[in-house]
Design a protein around this motif. Sequence first.
Motif, mmCIF file in Angstrom:
data_model
loop_
_atom_site.group_PDB
_atom_site.id
_atom_site.type_symbol
_atom_site.label_atom_id
_atom_site.label_comp_id
_atom_site.label_asym_id
_atom_site.label_seq_id
_atom_site.Cartn_x
_atom_site.Cartn_y
_atom_site.Cartn_z
ATOM 1 N N ALA A 35 -7.363 17.070 6.305
ATOM 2 C CA ALA A 35 -6.802 17.180 7.658
ATOM 3 C C ALA A 35 -6.857 15.843 8.394
ATOM 4 C CB ALA A 35 -7.537 18.258 8.449
ATOM 5 N N ARG A 36 -7.995 15.159 8.299
ATOM 6 C CA ARG A 36 -8.131 13.859 8.953
ATOM 7 C C ARG A 36 -7.138 12.859 8.388
ATOM 8 N NH1 ARG A 36 -10.084 9.580 6.844
ATOM 9 N NH2 ARG A 36 -11.348 10.695 5.327
ATOM 10 N N ARG A 37 -7.025 12.830 7.070
ATOM 11 C CA ARG A 37 -6.150 11.842 6.429
ATOM 12 C C ARG A 37 -4.684 12.107 6.744
ATOM 13 N NH1 ARG A 37 -5.576 6.997 5.881
ATOM 14 N NH2 ARG A 37 -4.896 6.164 3.903
ATOM 15 N N HIS A 41 -2.134 9.524 8.561
ATOM 16 C CA HIS A 41 -0.827 9.126 8.027
ATOM 17 C C HIS A 41 0.289 9.349 9.044
ATOM 18 C CE1 HIS A 41 -1.701 7.965 3.926
ATOM 19 N NE2 HIS A 41 -2.387 9.079 3.704
ATOM 20 N N ASN A 42 0.198 10.421 9.821
ATOM 21 C CA ASN A 42 1.271 10.767 10.751
ATOM 22 C C ASN A 42 1.135 10.167 12.144
ATOM 23 O OD1 ASN A 42 3.320 12.339 9.475
ATOM 24 N ND2 ASN A 42 1.819 13.969 9.220
ATOM 25 N N LYS A 43 -0.089 9.909 12.602
ATOM 26 C CA LYS A 43 -0.275 9.597 14.024
ATOM 27 C C LYS A 43 -0.996 8.294 14.346
ATOM 28 C CE LYS A 43 1.220 13.724 15.329
ATOM 29 N NZ LYS A 43 2.423 13.933 16.085
ATOM 30 N N THR A 44 -1.662 7.666 13.387
ATOM 31 C CA THR A 44 -2.489 6.508 13.734
ATOM 32 C C THR A 44 -2.149 5.289 12.883
ATOM 33 O OG1 THR A 44 -4.302 6.825 12.151
ATOM 34 C CG2 THR A 44 -4.389 8.137 14.176
ATOM 35 N N LYS A 45 -2.757 4.182 13.227
ATOM 36 C CA LYS A 45 -2.599 2.947 12.460
ATOM 37 C C LYS A 45 -3.443 2.965 11.187
ATOM 38 C CE LYS A 45 -1.513 0.008 16.370
ATOM 39 N NZ LYS A 45 -1.891 -1.152 17.173
ATOM 40 N N ARG A 46 -4.314 3.948 11.049
ATOM 41 C CA ARG A 46 -5.181 4.041 9.868
ATOM 42 C C ARG A 46 -4.451 4.598 8.654
ATOM 43 N NH1 ARG A 46 -11.120 3.813 10.695
ATOM 44 N NH2 ARG A 46 -10.952 4.337 8.509
ATOM 45 N N LYS A 49 0.146 1.669 5.020
ATOM 46 C CA LYS A 49 1.348 0.930 5.436
ATOM 47 C C LYS A 49 2.605 1.625 4.925
ATOM 48 C CE LYS A 49 0.107 -3.913 5.919
ATOM 49 N NZ LYS A 49 0.326 -5.255 5.364
ATOM 50 N N TYR A 50 2.533 2.116 3.700
ATOM 51 C CA TYR A 50 3.685 2.771 3.084
ATOM 52 C C TYR A 50 4.163 3.957 3.921
ATOM 53 C CZ TYR A 50 6.736 4.805 -0.418
ATOM 54 O OH TYR A 50 7.833 5.305 -1.077
ATOM 55 N N THR A 51 3.222 4.765 4.404
ATOM 56 C CA THR A 51 3.628 5.968 5.140
ATOM 57 C C THR A 51 3.927 5.690 6.605
ATOM 58 O OG1 THR A 51 1.325 6.600 5.583
ATOM 59 C CG2 THR A 51 2.367 7.524 3.606
ATOM 60 N N ARG A 52 3.403 4.608 7.156
ATOM 61 C CA ARG A 52 3.627 4.318 8.577
ATOM 62 C C ARG A 52 5.099 4.188 8.928
ATOM 63 N NH1 ARG A 52 -0.133 -0.502 9.618
ATOM 64 N NH2 ARG A 52 -1.508 0.225 7.992
ATOM 65 N N VAL A 53 5.899 3.683 8.020
ATOM 66 C CA VAL A 53 7.327 3.525 8.285
ATOM 67 C C VAL A 53 8.148 4.676 7.699
ATOM 68 C CG1 VAL A 53 7.183 1.024 8.475
ATOM 69 C CG2 VAL A 53 7.634 2.055 6.245
ATOM 70 N N ARG A 54 7.475 5.697 7.185
ATOM 71 C CA ARG A 54 8.157 6.839 6.574
ATOM 72 C C ARG A 54 7.681 8.156 7.181
ATOM 73 N NH1 ARG A 54 7.588 2.772 2.950
ATOM 74 N NH2 ARG A 54 9.350 2.353 1.573
ATOM 75 N N ARG A 55 7.332 8.114 8.449
ATOM 76 C CA ARG A 55 6.860 9.310 9.146
ATOM 77 C C ARG A 55 8.036 10.168 9.577
ATOM 78 N NH1 ARG A 55 2.441 6.294 13.039
ATOM 79 N NH2 ARG A 55 0.900 5.957 11.414
ATOM 80 N N PRO A 56 7.831 11.478 9.731
ATOM 81 C CA PRO A 56 6.596 12.201 9.445
ATOM 82 C C PRO A 56 6.440 12.460 7.952
ATOM 83 C CG PRO A 56 8.258 13.740 10.193
ATOM 84 C CD PRO A 56 8.871 12.365 10.270
ATOM 85 N N VAL A 57 5.193 12.648 7.542
ATOM 86 C CA VAL A 57 4.904 13.013 6.156
ATOM 87 C C VAL A 57 4.427 14.461 6.128
ATOM 88 C CG1 VAL A 57 4.368 10.659 5.441
ATOM 89 C CG2 VAL A 57 2.524 12.151 6.217
ATOM 90 N N LYS A 58 4.665 15.103 5.004
ATOM 91 C CA LYS A 58 4.305 16.519 4.834
ATOM 92 C C LYS A 58 3.418 16.651 3.599
ATOM 93 C CE LYS A 58 6.498 20.873 3.653
ATOM 94 N NZ LYS A 58 7.758 21.505 3.230
ATOM 95 N N LEU A 59 2.335 17.394 3.721
ATOM 96 C CA LEU A 59 1.426 17.628 2.602
ATOM 97 C C LEU A 59 2.061 18.601 1.615
ATOM 98 C CD1 LEU A 59 -1.437 17.093 1.464
ATOM 99 C CD2 LEU A 59 -2.182 19.115 2.742
ATOM 100 N N LEU A 60 2.148 18.172 0.350
ATOM 101 C CA LEU A 60 2.756 19.007 -0.685
ATOM 102 C C LEU A 60 1.746 19.590 -1.658
ATOM 103 C CD1 LEU A 60 5.864 16.899 -1.784
ATOM 104 C CD2 LEU A 60 5.796 18.815 -0.192
#
Length: 95
Positions: A35-37, A41-46, A49-60
């Motif tokens: 949940a934290r991770r 990936h979706n909301k913070t700078k943490r 880098k790969y996902t920061r420009v590909r938001r939103p991400v969905k857990l599969l």
Amino acid sequence: MKICNDIITKTTNWHFYVLLCSDGSYYAGVTTDIARRLHEHNKTKRGAKYTRVRRPVKLLLTEKFSSRSMAQKAESYFKSLSRKQKEGIVEHASR
């Protein structure tokens, strides 16, 4: 936590996870807190880098492991697969 021979050890479960990015690509990683991770990936700078420009991400997909090493081996294996093979694994997991 569990007590083993008078030593207190923290039991940590590691998770291998796969995300679907907004551009349709997959991102694979490992963490102790899904949940934290996902939030990172979706909301913070943490987030990566790969996902920061590909938001939103969905857990599969998630898989639980007893060690970081085993989770990283699953991640490495997944990353070595072709796109078609990855799709098959994700499809099978969603059933």
